[in-house]
Write an enzyme that holds these catalytic residues in place. Structure first.
Site, mmCIF file in Angstrom:
data_model
loop_
_atom_site.group_PDB
_atom_site.id
_atom_site.type_symbol
_atom_site.label_atom_id
_atom_site.label_comp_id
_atom_site.label_asym_id
_atom_site.label_seq_id
_atom_site.Cartn_x
_atom_site.Cartn_y
_atom_site.Cartn_z
ATOM 1 N N ASP A 140 0.968 -1.053 -0.022
ATOM 2 C CA ASP A 140 0.116 0.105 0.101
ATOM 3 C C ASP A 140 1.091 1.281 -0.028
ATOM 4 O O ASP A 140 1.801 1.371 0.798
ATOM 5 C CB ASP A 140 -0.772 -0.113 1.336
ATOM 6 C CG ASP A 140 -1.999 1.170 1.288
ATOM 7 O OD1 ASP A 140 -1.735 2.035 0.542
ATOM 8 O OD2 ASP A 140 -2.613 1.302 2.026
ATOM 9 N N SER A 181 0.447 4.171 1.139
ATOM 10 C CA SER A 181 0.388 4.699 2.517
ATOM 11 C C SER A 181 1.124 4.166 3.548
ATOM 12 O O SER A 181 1.159 4.481 4.713
ATOM 13 C CB SER A 181 -1.035 4.776 3.006
ATOM 14 O OG SER A 181 -1.552 3.821 3.141
ATOM 15 N N SER A 182 1.950 3.035 3.441
ATOM 16 C CA SER A 182 2.764 2.186 4.117
ATOM 17 C C SER A 182 4.152 2.625 4.050
ATOM 18 O O SER A 182 4.749 2.178 2.983
ATOM 19 C CB SER A 182 2.476 1.037 4.114
ATOM 20 O OG SER A 182 3.350 0.169 4.743
ATOM 21 N N PRO A 183 4.775 3.257 5.028
ATOM 22 C CA PRO A 183 6.220 3.446 4.683
ATOM 23 C C PRO A 183 7.128 2.206 4.963
ATOM 24 O O PRO A 183 8.027 2.182 4.149
ATOM 25 C CB PRO A 183 6.540 4.305 6.162
ATOM 26 C CG PRO A 183 5.238 5.066 6.314
ATOM 27 C CD PRO A 183 4.312 4.083 6.110
ATOM 28 N N GLY A 229 6.060 -0.664 3.686
ATOM 29 C CA GLY A 229 5.755 -0.907 2.150
ATOM 30 C C GLY A 229 6.828 -0.444 1.168
ATOM 31 O O GLY A 229 7.559 -0.865 0.351
#
EC number: 5.99.1.4
Length: 200
Positions: free
Chosen positions: A9, A11-13, A15
């Site tokens: 995602d 919005s996931s650091p 990630g």
């Protein structure tokens, strides 16, 4: 050549951190990586517990951990001024690009979107920002805009999410190696051990 399924995602650091390592890691063990973007908000109805940004204690801890982890792994990082944000449109942009121009172009766009968000602090929830990122990679802005809003692209993203849910995916980053799940950037060492064992 084997393959890994990499779910992430924007919005996931964590990630983002994984995105800077996953291709190189897989290549060392003669594997390729299938990149699967998703919008994490869609998992909430089918999962339990609070997200990292909903729980105050988790939020305060992870904001420090993002910076610490990036520094430890020498990954360029700046916590975005707008965080988190809606990433569904970004997922569509990558999905459309991959379906039209192939996997490599889709991955290049995903990497560029991650960099724009976590290094350059650009609002990747804004369609115009995404189009500008695509144009910098040689994509036609008008075609990308149409692709993002195309009903078939939207259906593709929903179908990918349904498949991810069926495969047990619940967070970002999430990697599947022959069905075996590895959740989190801090599991890449274990993923490498599994890849090493398979190549022995």
């Amino acid at each position: 050549m084997g393959s890994l399924d990499f779910y992430f995602d924007f919005s996931s650091p964590y990630g983002y951190f994984a995105s800077t390592r996953i291709n190189e890691l897989a290549k060392r063990y003669n594997h390729r990586v299938d990149w699967h973007p998703f919008a994490g908000e869609a998992f909430k109805p089918s999962t339990t517990g609070t997200s990292l940004v909903q729980n105050p204690a988790k939020r305060d801890y992870t904001r420090k951990d993002y910076v610490r982890s990036a520094a430890f792994h020498q990954i360029p990082f700046k916590l975005p001024s707008v965080f988190p944000l809606e990433t569904r449109i970004a997922a569509r942009a990558v999905m459309w690009t991959e379906s039209k121009f192939g996997e490599d172009k889709g991955i290049a766009l995903a990497q560029a979107i991650f960099k724009a968000y976590y290094v350059e602090d650009k609002n990747i929830g804004d369609p115009q920002t995404l189009v500008a990122i695509g144009e910098a990679l040689g994509l036609n802005g008008e075609e990308l805009t149409q692709g993002i809003n195309d009903s078939f692209t939207k259906e593709q993203v929903r179908a990918e999410l349904d498949l991810a849910t069926a495969r047990g995916v619940f967070g970002s980053p999430f990697v599947l190696l022959d069905g075996e799940p590895f959740w989190g950037f801090d599991r890449l060492d274990q993923l490498e051990a599994a890849l090493q064992a398979k190549s022995a």
